[in-house]
Design a protein around this motif. Sequence first.
Motif, short mmCIF file in Angstrom:
data_model
loop_
_atom_site.label_atom_id
_atom_site.label_comp_id
_atom_site.label_asym_id
_atom_site.label_seq_id
_atom_site.Cartn_x
_atom_site.Cartn_y
_atom_site.Cartn_z
N GLU A 1 -7.31 -4.31 8.63
CA GLU A 1 -7.46 -3.86 7.78
C GLU A 1 -7.15 -1.55 8.06
N ASN B 1 -11.75 3.15 -0.62
CA ASN B 1 -11.51 2.00 -0.89
C ASN B 1 -11.93 2.71 -2.22
N GLY C 1 -2.05 -0.20 4.33
CA GLY C 1 -2.76 -0.35 4.34
C GLY C 1 -3.65 -1.69 5.31
N ILE D 1 -7.49 5.67 0.22
CA ILE D 1 -7.61 4.31 0.83
C ILE D 1 -8.79 4.23 1.77
N ASN D 2 -9.07 5.13 2.20
CA ASN D 2 -10.20 4.71 3.12
C ASN D 2 -11.49 5.49 2.99
N ARG E 1 -3.83 4.10 6.58
CA ARG E 1 -5.26 4.47 6.84
C ARG E 1 -5.55 4.87 8.51
N THR F 1 1.11 -1.07 -0.36
CA THR F 1 -0.33 0.37 0.25
C THR F 1 0.59 1.09 0.23
N GLU G 1 -4.17 8.75 8.08
CA GLU G 1 -5.49 9.70 7.14
C GLU G 1 -6.64 9.91 8.61
#
Length: 313
Positions: free
Chosen positions: A160, A48, A141, A45-46, A165, A13, A168
């Motif tokens: 996850e 998707n 990730g 990433i958050n 993640r 990631t 953020e």
Amino acid sequence: MSTRKAAVIDMGTNTFHLLLVELNESGFKTIYKEKIPVKLGKGGINQNQLAEDAQKRAFHTLKHFKNLIDGEHIDQVFAFATSAVRNAENGLAFVQKVKEDIGISIQVISGEEEAQMIYEGICLSGSLNGQIELMMDIGGGSVEFIIGTSQEVFWKQSFEIGGQRLLELFHYHDPILPEEIAKLEDYLQIKLAPLLEAIEKYKPTGLVGASGTFDTLTDIYFESMLQCKLTGQHVFELPVDEFEKIHQMLLSKNKEERLLIPGMIPMRVDMIVVASSLIEFILRYVPVKSMTCSHYALKEGAISRVMKQKVTI
């Protein structure tokens, strides 16, 4: 002794790794390795999603990797993608485009498969010494946890809650605020409930951290001791009291100040605060005096499989 060459591309990631190896009956020799901070999960990433800029960086890097692979005349290529791609709604389209435009077939591995391969990489490093260990690998990730010995896995799971993640979600101020750490810990308490149950059940007495953040923490520790890591060494010990000093230092500094820490590398400077906070959280449940840090992780687990011919590449 017959030899063959193989290439592993680990599309994390945060970081893309390329490992070119020569394989024989007794093991493998690294021909070339490179890591590039692609930050595939950044900006999406958050949600998707793989952001457009992130995909451009990925394509640029994969074309570069393909040129290196072709230069070594390697036709056995094992490329795999993890959390950012497996959770992205546009992940499949990205994988198909890489196949069409660059000629690299990407295997998107599940979290459970990722945990198993990390375990195999840790085993290959010689980090396990017979006791029951909690093993962890902090990715951008996802974070993988494995409980087991050098002989078997008792429990494993992928969560996850990777560094990108957490960054953020919680790291809005720099230096990070105490209330942001408190929210992060509350979040981990909920998200990692299955892990905490497994720790209670299997009672690991050791902690092994794989690659990534743990490499950087040991680099900082060795620099602070005015020591150098030995070439070819794959296993390092990090005393917990020394980790605590590093952790408190990371919490107290902003990005520019963290970049000046001897041993810090730019690709880790953003995520290392939340990653270190995650380790601090885990140490409450696995109280050890020293952490074992394995330089081998996912990509070496892939090499282990190639050596055993468990997978077709």
